[in-house]
Structures are given as structure tokens and as C-alpha cells.
Design a protein around this motif. Structure first.
Motif, PDB file in Angstrom:
ATOM      1  N   SER A  55     -10.393 -19.450  32.218  1.00 30.24           N
ATOM      2  CA  SER A  55      -9.542 -18.264  32.112  1.00 30.24           C
ATOM      3  C   SER A  55      -9.510 -17.734  30.688  1.00 30.24           C
ATOM      4  O   SER A  55      -9.569 -16.514  30.458  1.00 30.24           O
ATOM      5  CB  SER A  55      -8.122 -18.598  32.584  1.00 30.24           C
ATOM      6  N   MET A  56      -9.435 -18.643  29.718  1.00 31.68           N
ATOM      7  CA  MET A  56      -9.402 -18.217  28.317  1.00 31.68           C
ATOM      8  C   MET A  56     -10.743 -17.630  27.883  1.00 31.68           C
ATOM      9  O   MET A  56     -10.789 -16.713  27.053  1.00 31.68           O
ATOM     10  CB  MET A  56      -9.017 -19.400  27.429  1.00 31.68           C
ATOM     11  N   GLU A  57     -11.841 -18.166  28.418  1.00 32.17           N
ATOM     12  CA  GLU A  57     -13.155 -17.595  28.109  1.00 32.17           C
ATOM     13  C   GLU A  57     -13.234 -16.153  28.614  1.00 32.17           C
ATOM     14  O   GLU A  57     -13.753 -15.271  27.924  1.00 32.17           O
ATOM     15  CB  GLU A  57     -14.258 -18.441  28.749  1.00 32.17           C
ATOM     16  N   HIS A  58     -12.733 -15.943  29.810  1.00 36.37           N
ATOM     17  CA  HIS A  58     -12.732 -14.581  30.367  1.00 36.37           C
ATOM     18  C   HIS A  58     -11.865 -13.654  29.515  1.00 36.37           C
ATOM     19  O   HIS A  58     -12.259 -12.509  29.231  1.00 36.37           O
ATOM     20  CB  HIS A  58     -12.226 -14.615  31.808  1.00 36.37           C
ATOM     21  N   TRP A  59     -10.698 -14.129  29.099  1.00 36.19           N
ATOM     22  CA  TRP A  59      -9.809 -13.322  28.269  1.00 36.19           C
ATOM     23  C   TRP A  59     -10.484 -12.980  26.938  1.00 36.19           C
ATOM     24  O   TRP A  59     -10.438 -11.838  26.469  1.00 36.19           O
ATOM     25  CB  TRP A  59      -8.501 -14.080  28.033  1.00 36.19           C
ATOM     26  N   ARG A  60     -11.115 -13.982  26.307  1.00 37.22           N
ATOM     27  CA  ARG A  60     -11.773 -13.733  25.028  1.00 37.22           C
ATOM     28  C   ARG A  60     -12.906 -12.720  25.181  1.00 37.22           C
ATOM     29  O   ARG A  60     -13.073 -11.826  24.326  1.00 37.22           O
ATOM     30  CB  ARG A  60     -12.313 -15.048  24.453  1.00 37.22           C
ATOM     31  N   THR A  61     -13.692 -12.836  26.231  1.00 35.68           N
ATOM     32  CA  THR A  61     -14.783 -11.892  26.458  1.00 35.68           C
ATOM     33  C   THR A  61     -14.267 -10.463  26.590  1.00 35.68           C
ATOM     34  O   THR A  61     -14.827  -9.525  26.016  1.00 35.68           O
ATOM     35  CB  THR A  61     -15.567 -12.279  27.724  1.00 35.68           C
ATOM     36  N   ARG A  62     -13.167 -10.291  27.324  1.00 31.28           N
ATOM     37  CA  ARG A  62     -12.609  -8.954  27.502  1.00 31.28           C
ATOM     38  C   ARG A  62     -12.031  -8.417  26.190  1.00 31.28           C
ATOM     39  O   ARG A  62     -12.141  -7.221  25.903  1.00 31.28           O
ATOM     40  CB  ARG A  62     -11.526  -8.977  28.587  1.00 31.28           C
ATOM     41  N   VAL A  63     -11.430  -9.286  25.389  1.00 33.61           N
ATOM     42  CA  VAL A  63     -10.910  -8.837  24.093  1.00 33.61           C
ATOM     43  C   VAL A  63     -12.054  -8.388  23.193  1.00 33.61           C
ATOM     44  O   VAL A  63     -11.958  -7.347  22.516  1.00 33.61           O
ATOM     45  CB  VAL A  63     -10.095  -9.962  23.414  1.00 33.61           C
ATOM     46  N   TYR A  64     -13.150  -9.141  23.171  1.00 29.93           N
ATOM     47  CA  TYR A  64     -14.308  -8.747  22.375  1.00 29.93           C
ATOM     48  C   TYR A  64     -14.868  -7.403  22.836  1.00 29.93           C
ATOM     49  O   TYR A  64     -15.208  -6.534  22.018  1.00 29.93           O
ATOM     50  CB  TYR A  64     -15.406  -9.813  22.470  1.00 29.93           C
ATOM     51  N   GLN A  65     -14.988  -7.233  24.148  1.00 28.45           N
ATOM     52  CA  GLN A  65     -15.519  -5.982  24.675  1.00 28.45           C
ATOM     53  C   GLN A  65     -14.623  -4.803  24.309  1.00 28.45           C
ATOM     54  O   GLN A  65     -15.117  -3.752  23.867  1.00 28.45           O
ATOM     55  CB  GLN A  65     -15.662  -6.071  26.200  1.00 28.45           C
ATOM     56  N   GLN A  66     -13.340  -4.984  24.476  1.00 29.82           N
ATOM     57  CA  GLN A  66     -12.397  -3.906  24.175  1.00 29.82           C
ATOM     58  C   GLN A  66     -12.372  -3.609  22.679  1.00 29.82           C
ATOM     59  O   GLN A  66     -12.228  -2.446  22.268  1.00 29.82           O
ATOM     60  CB  GLN A  66     -10.998  -4.282  24.672  1.00 29.82           C
ATOM     61  N   THR A  67     -12.517  -4.639  21.853  1.00 29.76           N
ATOM     62  CA  THR A  67     -12.558  -4.442  20.396  1.00 29.76           C
ATOM     63  C   THR A  67     -13.774  -3.613  20.014  1.00 29.76           C
ATOM     64  O   THR A  67     -13.682  -2.687  19.196  1.00 29.76           O
ATOM     65  CB  THR A  67     -12.597  -5.792  19.670  1.00 29.76           C
ATOM     66  N   ASP A  68     -14.929  -3.937  20.592  1.00 22.38           N
ATOM     67  CA  ASP A  68     -16.160  -3.209  20.281  1.00 22.38           C
ATOM     68  C   ASP A  68     -16.115  -1.766  20.789  1.00 22.38           C
ATOM     69  O   ASP A  68     -16.623  -0.855  20.130  1.00 22.38           O
ATOM     70  CB  ASP A  68     -17.358  -3.921  20.912  1.00 22.38           C
ATOM     71  N   GLU A  98      -5.430  -6.861  32.906  1.00 24.93           N
ATOM     72  CA  GLU A  98      -6.379  -7.606  33.729  1.00 24.93           C
ATOM     73  C   GLU A  98      -6.080  -9.100  33.696  1.00 24.93           C
ATOM     74  O   GLU A  98      -6.019  -9.754  34.737  1.00 24.93           O
ATOM     75  CB  GLU A  98      -7.807  -7.360  33.230  1.00 24.93           C
ATOM     76  N   ILE A  99      -5.917  -9.635  32.509  1.00 27.20           N
ATOM     77  CA  ILE A  99      -5.664 -11.057  32.344  1.00 27.20           C
ATOM     78  C   ILE A  99      -4.840 -11.255  31.077  1.00 27.20           C
ATOM     79  O   ILE A  99      -5.183 -10.729  30.018  1.00 27.20           O
ATOM     80  CB  ILE A  99      -6.983 -11.856  32.268  1.00 27.20           C
ATOM     81  N   ASP A 100      -3.737 -11.994  31.206  1.00 29.37           N
ATOM     82  CA  ASP A 100      -2.804 -12.180  30.101  1.00 29.37           C
ATOM     83  C   ASP A 100      -2.834 -13.637  29.670  1.00 29.37           C
ATOM     84  O   ASP A 100      -2.644 -14.546  30.487  1.00 29.37           O
ATOM     85  CB  ASP A 100      -1.396 -11.786  30.536  1.00 29.37           C
ATOM     86  N   ALA A 101      -3.073 -13.868  28.378  1.00 31.33           N
ATOM     87  CA  ALA A 101      -3.131 -15.235  27.870  1.00 31.33           C
ATOM     88  C   ALA A 101      -1.808 -15.960  28.079  1.00 31.33           C
ATOM     89  O   ALA A 101      -1.784 -17.173  28.331  1.00 31.33           O
ATOM     90  CB  ALA A 101      -3.502 -15.228  26.381  1.00 31.33           C
TER      91      ALA A 101
END
Length: 340
Positions: A65-78, A135-138
Motif C-alpha cells: 500500500s505504501m509503495e502504491h502511495w509513494r508512486t502516486r505522490v511521485y507521479q503527481q509531483t512530476d 485515491e489512497i491515504d497514508a
């Protein structure tokens, strides 16, 4: 009526009355033998193994779940934050803010960078963290990991009960003696293992809210600070913009000396040159910002995943420690091995 027939009728009536009495007679309850202490020790060991297995599986769930959250944060940051941050007009606006902060703080660079970090934090929250949280909340991963852990433990308990043929009342009484949540003397601060395994979802437990509040105590304080990497980006940005003030001051003085019309043309010319320079340097600025945000975010992400007291697995670890401390037999270590 003949006496023989009358006698038969009386006999038949007597038989029916006997059967009727038997039908209404309540059978005497059969006493259930108590479970032996040796069996309870075996049950406790099985529960400990089940708890450790559920913890390992919850760790896999939380990591994914945390991997998915991190991936989405990276995508949104970019996609959202870095293009906005590196844009020419954003940099111009940030330079005005840094200049204003410096004037108000009498040139204190530390205060200027901190106030810039607060502003960037608001933008990062709005452009990155808030959309991803839809989508997903840490914060919700911790609760989901606990729910998953309890579900697995509940499944194992059914198998243990069937394996040892445990009477339900005795098993419930045994589990009721184990405090799965113990935060204080008040009833709403406590929950037995029996209650934890009985209530679905576990969020309905009165003690669930206080437990989450305790686990998120330090995390709530950290949320008041800039997001991971934002403070570092703000410091670099503030230093760079303040270094440019000297050059801008010279251009402003020249413009004032030659008059209003010529000064306006010089100012427009300087802005045009700065726009070209900014556009030329944008790729480098984006790469540097991505590195600064990524490195700091990775450290914070790892801490949030692995911190046993306040990370996303903290609730599972708390329940596991509670069960371990009360079911583990004296003289055994955490792995269930007898100490020498």
C-alpha cells in the motif's frame, strides 16, 4: 360396553399419559468438562504463532500500500508541482515573496526561507498530497493494516477452536482475560482479545479511536511542519533568489537614472532576458527540485513504513506486543523458544 374393552381403553390412556409426560420432561443438562491447563497452553502457543504470522502478512500488505502511495505522490509531483514551481512567473512571484519576507524580517535569511517553505507546503498539499489522498491515504493504511491483522487472527482462531474442540463459552472467557488494548483504567480505553476478535470492523471498538490517536501523536506534530523535501527546496530557492537581488538592484538603479520611459524599456528588457535564462535553466531546476524532493521523501517514507511506534504498522505491532506479553509462557523469548 364389555369390561375387556373398557380395560383396554384405560390401559391405552395410561400409556398415552406416560408418553406425554416424557415429551414435556426437560432433559438434564450435560456438564461440559473444563479445558485442561495443558490444552490452554497449547492454545496460547497456537495463538502466538497465529499473531506472528498475521503480523508478517500485514507487513506485506502495508508495504504494498505504501509503495502504491509513494508512486502516486511521485507521479503527481512530476505532473503538477514541478512544472508549476519551475515556471517563469512562479519564480518571479517567489522572488517577490522572498524579498518581502526579507524586508519584514530585516534580512534574516533563515526566517525568509522558513516562511517560503510554509507557502510551498500549502502549494504541495494542494497540488500533490490532497489529490493523491482521494485515491489512497497514508493515514488510513495504519487502520487497514490493523483490520487485516485481526481478520487473519480471527480466521486462525476458528481453526484452533475446531482443532482442540474448545467450548465457545470457555474460549470466550479465556480470551476475555487477555487485554489487546490497554491505554488506561477507563472502559473506553480497554478492549479484550475476545472483544477485538468479535467486533467487526474493529473501528467500532470504543478503544480503537484512543489507540489511533496515541499512535498518530508524533505524526500529527510532523504534519504541522513542511512536507518532506519542501523545506530543503525552499532553502535552496530562497538562497538563489536572494543572491539575484543585487543584480536586480543595479538594473533598477540604471532604469531610474535614465528616466521613466527608458527605464520601463530597460525593465522590460531585463525581464525578457531573465525569461530566456529561466527557460534555459528550467530543465536543471526541475532535475534539482526532483532530486531534493525525492531524497527527502524517500527518507520520510521509509521512516513512516518502519517506525514501530508511529508508522503505518504501529497499530499491528502494538496489538502483537500486547498478545505476546500475556500469552507467552514464562521463560520463553519472543520466538517462543525456552530461555536457557
Amino acid at each position: 360396553m364389555r369390561p375387556s374393552m373398557l380395560c383396554c381403553r384405560h390401559w391405552l390412556l395410561a400409556v398415552l399419559l406416560v408418553f406425554a409426560g416424557c415429551a414435556h420432561r426437560v432433559p438434564a443438562p450435560v456438564a461440559v468438562a473444563p479445558v485442561s491447563p495443558a490444552t490452554w497452553r497449547q492454545v496460547d502457543n497456537q495463538l502466538l504463532d497465529a499473531s506472528r504470522s498475521a503480523t508478517r502478512q500485514a507487513e506485506v500488505y502495508a508495504q504494498g500500500s505504501m509503495e502504491h502511495w509513494r508512486t502516486r505522490v511521485y507521479q503527481q509531483t512530476d505532473e503538477q508541482f514541478i512544472p508549476w514551481f519551475s515556471g517563469y512567473w512562479t519564480q518571479e512571484w517567489l522572488s517577490l515573496k522572498v524579498g518581502w519576507y526579507s524586508l519584514n524580517n530585516r534580512g534574516d535569511a533563515g526566517q525568509s526561507s522558513w516562511r517560503l517553505a510554509e507557502y510551498l507546503q500549502e502549494q504541495y498539499q494542494e497540488r500533490v498530497l490532497a489529490p493523491v489522498a482521494l485515491e489512497i491515504d497514508a493515514d488510513e493504511i495504519a487502520g487497514e493494516a490493523m483490520e487485516f491483522y485481526v481478520q487473519l487472527l480471527r480466521q486462525q482462531l476458528v481453526q484452533i477452536g475446531n482443532r482442540y474442540q474448545l467450548p465457545a463459552p470457555q474460549l470466550d472467557q479465556h480470551l476475555g482475560q487477555v487485554l489487546a488494548i490497554d491505554l488506561g483504567p477507563a472502559a473506553e480505553q480497554r478492549a479484550s482479545l475476545a472483544q477485538l476478535l468479535r467486533v467487526e470492523p474493529i473501528a467500532r471498538l470504543p478503544a480503537y479511536g484512543p489507540l489511533l490517536q496515541q499512535l498518530r501523536g508524533a505524526a500529527a506534530t510532523e504534519r504541522d511542519s513542511p512536507a518532506p523535501g519542501v523545506a530543503q527546496v525552499a532553502q535552496v530557492t530562497s538562497d538563489k533568489l536572494q543572491a539575484q537581488f543585487a543584480t536586480r538592484g543595479v538594473a533598477g538603479a540604471v532604469a531610474a537614472a535614465v528616466g521613466r520611459v527608458a527605464g520601463a524599456l530597460i525593465s522590460v528588457g531585463v525581464a525578457g532576458v531573465r525569461a530566456l535564462v529561466q527557460d534555459h535553466d528550467r530543465e536543471g531546476l526541475q532535475a534539482q527540485t526532483r532530486r531534493d524532493l525525492g531524497a527527502a521523501f524517500d527518507q520520510a517514507w521509509s521512516r513512516q513504513l518502519h517506525d514501530p511506534e508511529h508508522g503505518v504498522m504501529a497499530g499491528v505491532y502494538y496489538l502483537g506486543r500486547q498478545i505476546e506479553s500475556q500469552l507467552q509462557a514464562p521463560g520463553e523469548d519472543a520466538a517462543g523458544v525456552e530461555s536457557p
